[in-house]
Each structure stands twice: as structure tokens, then as C-alpha cells.
Design a protein around this motif. Structure first.
Motif, short mmCIF file in Angstrom:
data_model
loop_
_atom_site.label_atom_id
_atom_site.label_comp_id
_atom_site.label_asym_id
_atom_site.label_seq_id
_atom_site.Cartn_x
_atom_site.Cartn_y
_atom_site.Cartn_z
N PRO A 19 32.44 -11.97 54.56
CA PRO A 19 31.98 -10.79 55.30
C PRO A 19 32.50 -9.50 54.69
O PRO A 19 33.59 -9.45 54.12
CB PRO A 19 32.58 -11.01 56.70
CG PRO A 19 33.80 -11.83 56.46
CD PRO A 19 33.44 -12.74 55.31
N ILE A 20 31.71 -8.48 54.82
CA ILE A 20 32.10 -7.15 54.31
C ILE A 20 32.99 -6.46 55.34
O ILE A 20 32.70 -6.46 56.54
CB ILE A 20 30.86 -6.30 54.03
CG1 ILE A 20 30.01 -6.96 52.94
CG2 ILE A 20 31.25 -4.89 53.61
CD1 ILE A 20 28.68 -6.28 52.72
N GLU A 21 34.06 -5.89 54.86
CA GLU A 21 34.94 -5.06 55.69
C GLU A 21 35.09 -3.72 54.98
O GLU A 21 35.51 -3.67 53.83
CB GLU A 21 36.30 -5.72 55.87
CG GLU A 21 37.23 -4.97 56.80
CD GLU A 21 38.55 -5.69 57.01
OE1 GLU A 21 39.13 -5.55 58.09
OE2 GLU A 21 38.99 -6.41 56.08
N MET A 36 37.92 3.47 61.20
CA MET A 36 38.01 2.08 61.63
C MET A 36 37.54 1.17 60.52
O MET A 36 36.61 1.50 59.79
CB MET A 36 37.13 1.85 62.88
CG MET A 36 37.39 2.82 64.01
SD MET A 36 39.05 2.69 64.70
CE MET A 36 38.98 1.07 65.48
N MET A 37 38.20 0.02 60.38
CA MET A 37 37.76 -0.99 59.43
C MET A 37 36.80 -1.92 60.16
O MET A 37 37.17 -2.53 61.17
CB MET A 37 38.95 -1.77 58.87
CG MET A 37 39.96 -0.91 58.13
SD MET A 37 39.23 0.05 56.78
CE MET A 37 38.68 -1.27 55.69
N ALA A 38 35.57 -2.02 59.65
CA ALA A 38 34.54 -2.75 60.38
C ALA A 38 33.52 -3.35 59.44
O ALA A 38 33.45 -3.00 58.26
CB ALA A 38 33.84 -1.81 61.37
N THR A 39 32.73 -4.25 59.97
CA THR A 39 31.57 -4.77 59.26
C THR A 39 30.45 -3.75 59.38
O THR A 39 30.11 -3.35 60.50
CB THR A 39 31.14 -6.11 59.86
OG1 THR A 39 32.24 -7.02 59.82
CG2 THR A 39 29.97 -6.70 59.10
N PRO A 40 29.87 -3.30 58.28
CA PRO A 40 28.90 -2.19 58.35
C PRO A 40 27.50 -2.60 58.79
O PRO A 40 26.51 -2.41 58.09
CB PRO A 40 28.91 -1.67 56.90
CG PRO A 40 29.20 -2.87 56.07
CD PRO A 40 30.17 -3.69 56.88
N THR A 41 27.42 -3.20 59.96
CA THR A 41 26.14 -3.50 60.60
C THR A 41 26.14 -2.88 61.99
O THR A 41 27.20 -2.76 62.63
CB THR A 41 25.92 -5.01 60.72
OG1 THR A 41 26.99 -5.58 61.50
CG2 THR A 41 25.87 -5.68 59.35
N GLN A 69 26.66 7.04 53.48
CA GLN A 69 27.43 6.12 52.67
C GLN A 69 28.26 6.91 51.66
O GLN A 69 27.79 7.88 51.06
CB GLN A 69 26.51 5.14 51.94
CG GLN A 69 27.24 3.95 51.36
CD GLN A 69 26.31 2.79 51.06
OE1 GLN A 69 25.11 2.89 51.28
NE2 GLN A 69 26.86 1.70 50.56
N VAL A 70 29.51 6.48 51.47
CA VAL A 70 30.44 7.15 50.58
C VAL A 70 30.89 6.16 49.52
O VAL A 70 31.29 5.03 49.84
CB VAL A 70 31.66 7.68 51.35
CG1 VAL A 70 32.64 8.37 50.40
CG2 VAL A 70 31.22 8.63 52.45
N GLU A 71 30.82 6.55 48.26
CA GLU A 71 31.26 5.67 47.18
C GLU A 71 32.78 5.68 47.09
O GLU A 71 33.43 6.71 47.26
CB GLU A 71 30.65 6.13 45.85
CG GLU A 71 29.14 5.99 45.79
CD GLU A 71 28.67 4.56 46.02
OE1 GLU A 71 29.36 3.63 45.55
OE2 GLU A 71 27.63 4.37 46.68
N GLY A 72 33.35 4.50 46.79
CA GLY A 72 34.80 4.38 46.74
C GLY A 72 35.34 3.79 45.46
O GLY A 72 36.45 3.25 45.45
N GLY A 73 34.59 3.84 44.39
CA GLY A 73 35.08 3.34 43.11
C GLY A 73 35.18 1.83 43.09
O GLY A 73 34.33 1.12 43.65
N ASP A 74 36.24 1.32 42.47
CA ASP A 74 36.39 -0.12 42.29
C ASP A 74 36.50 -0.88 43.60
O ASP A 74 36.20 -2.07 43.67
CB ASP A 74 37.63 -0.42 41.44
CG ASP A 74 37.48 0.06 40.01
OD1 ASP A 74 36.33 0.26 39.58
OD2 ASP A 74 38.51 0.24 39.33
N HIS A 79 31.60 4.35 55.00
CA HIS A 79 30.56 5.08 55.72
C HIS A 79 31.19 6.19 56.55
O HIS A 79 32.31 6.03 57.07
CB HIS A 79 29.79 4.14 56.66
CG HIS A 79 28.96 3.11 55.93
ND1 HIS A 79 29.52 1.98 55.37
CD2 HIS A 79 27.63 3.06 55.67
CE1 HIS A 79 28.57 1.27 54.81
NE2 HIS A 79 27.42 1.89 54.98
N VAL A 80 30.48 7.28 56.67
CA VAL A 80 30.85 8.34 57.59
C VAL A 80 29.77 8.41 58.65
O VAL A 80 28.57 8.49 58.34
CB VAL A 80 30.97 9.70 56.87
CG1 VAL A 80 31.28 10.80 57.89
CG2 VAL A 80 32.05 9.65 55.80
#
Length: 255
Positions: A19-21, A36-41, A69-74, A79-80
Motif C-alpha cells: 500500500p502507498i503511504e 497526515m500520513m495516509a493512503t492517497p485515495t 500533487q507535490v513531487e518529493g524526489g527519491d 499531496h496538498v
């Protein structure tokens, strides 16, 4: 991945999803409030339910949720989520924004003190009429309504059910609090009244889940694992019916 049986049986390759976090930053009226750390759905539902659970807004006060959506490199991106609330709601947001940081494992990160963590809950206006048989039906039906959990074996589900046990809405997330926020937000956005049904959670019964359920106005919470003592005490004080360790063959009515 390889599955090992801890013995002489050869290891076998096995494929399943992870799962994506990801971080989800919530901004209200341009003010950064929480990450918050969450699943982006279902993030619109999540933001709506989160703001309601925090006591920052009623359902009708939450405007459109703009997602970026915000890019975070590696490490990937995040998301904002930006939303506007009525100006009279900004006082508490401004006061608490500096201290609020969240994650998927804690429902009260950033709370200012013990008094705030244990603030009084509203009394529920009705009791649930759901029977044990209806709860059993809901548990069985929910197993087929968790696509993310089936693929990953790593997420929680929160389901809203009518009192006959029919499952109406399901939301999933790596965090049990997030899953419940998503569910409450989904009900609000659909105009469904939580008071006419019950909530099932595939997790232990922590006091945060009790608080979110009560503040949503739902009269019955069902969990597949055991409660904490504070969850039981808070449930009794608010008039919330609580059914725990809900499995195939039985469950425990706590209050």
C-alpha cells in the motif's frame, strides 16, 4: 517476495501489492494546519471527515477540496489539500496550527494537553436497533468490500452499515483513524445520516475511534479486536453502543 514456512519446505515466490503511504498536507483558508500520513485515495472524503472530527467545521461548512500533487524526489511525492471554511472558524485553526502534526499511528498528535485530549463528548441522540445477526451479516459482507486490503494485507477498513446489516459505504487506509475519517467524510458528502446505522472497523477499538464515531453521531461501533479501558469508559459516557472482538462465530457487547 518469498514466502518461508520456517522449515524444510522450499521458499516460494509470492506477489502482492504494497500500500502507498504518503504525506497529505491540509490547508484551510491558506493556513497550513496538519500533515497526515495516509493512503492517497478518497482524499476529499478524508479532509472532510478530518475537519469534522477535529471540531473545525460542520459538514455543510466544508467547501470544495482542491488537491495538488507535490513531487518529493527519491522518496516519492505527496499531496496538498486546500479547502476554505467560514471565516468564523479560523480562530481555533490559527491557534492550534503551530502545534498540530499528525501521522497514521496517532489520532491526537499535537493536542495541547490532557484536558484537550479528554474533552467532553456530546451525548448521542438515539440508540442503535441493529441486532447481533445484522452485525454478523455486515462482517461477512465487508470481507468482499476491501479491494485494497485484499491486495496488500496491510490496510484497515471502515464501513457504514444500515441497521439490517447491509454495507453502504466502505473506505480503506493504512491508518485506522484515517479510514474512519474517510468514511465519515464520505457520509457527509453523500448526505447520509450516521445515526441510522452503525460503523464496523477492522481494527482494535481505541478511544480515538470512539470519539470520531460519537462526534459523527453514529450510535454503534463494531470492531474486530478488543477495546482499551478508555474506549469503554468514553463509550459509556456518550451512550455509544460498543461491540468488540467481532468474529465469524461471536462478538462481545461491552456497552
Amino acid at each position: 517476495m518469498r514466502r518461508s514456512a520456517y522449515g524444510a519446505v522450499p521458499e516460494a515466490e509470492e506477489a502482492f501489492a504494497i500500500p502507498i503511504e504518503t504525506p497529505v498536507a491540509i490547508e484551510t483558508n491558506g493556513i497550513a494546519y496538519a500533515v497526515m500520513m495516509a493512503t492517497p485515495t478518497d482524499l476529499e472524503d478524508f479532509v472532510t471527515g478530518f475537519l469534522m472530527a477535529e471540531g473545525l467545521a460542520e459538514a455543510a461548512e466544508v467547501g470544495d477540496v482542491a488537491l495538488h500533487q507535490v513531487e518529493g524526489g527519491d522518496w516519492g511525492g505527496g499531496h496538498v489539500a486546500r479547502v476554505n471554511l467560514p471565516v468564523e472558524r479560523l480562530g481555533p485553526i490559527l491557534e492550534r496550527a503551530r502545534r498540530r502534526v499528525g501521522d497514521s499511528s496517532c489520532g491526537i498528535c499535537g493536542i495541547e494537553g490532557v484536558e484537550a485530549a479528554l474533552r467532553p463528548l456530546p451525548a448521542l441522540r438515539r440508540q442503535s436497533a441493529a441486532s447481533s445477526a445484522a452485525i454478523g451479516h455486515a462482517l461477512e459482507a465487508l470481507r468482499k468490500r476491501q479491494p485494497l486490503g485484499t491486495r496488500t494485507r496491510a490496510t484497515h477498513a471502515a464501513a457504514f452499515c444500515h441497521e439490517d446489516g447491509s454495507v453502504q459505504v466502505v473506505r480503506e487506509d493504512v491508518g485506522r483513524h484515517n479510514a474512519l475519517d474517510k468514511l465519515v467524510g464520505a457520509l457527509a458528502r453523500r448526505g447520509l445520516d450516521p445515526a441510522i446505522g452503525f460503523i464496523v472497523m477492522t481494527s482494535r477499538c481505541s478511544y480515538e475511534l470512539v470519539e470520531k464515531t460519537v462526534r459523527a453521531g453514529c450510535p454503534l461501533l463494531v470492531t474486530i479486536s478488543a477495546p482499551t479501558d478508555l474506549a469503554v469508559r468514553r463509550s459509556k459516557a456518550a451512550g455509544l453502543s460498543l461491540a468488540v472482538v467481532a468474529r465469524d462465530d461471536s462478538m462481545l457487547w461491552v456497552c
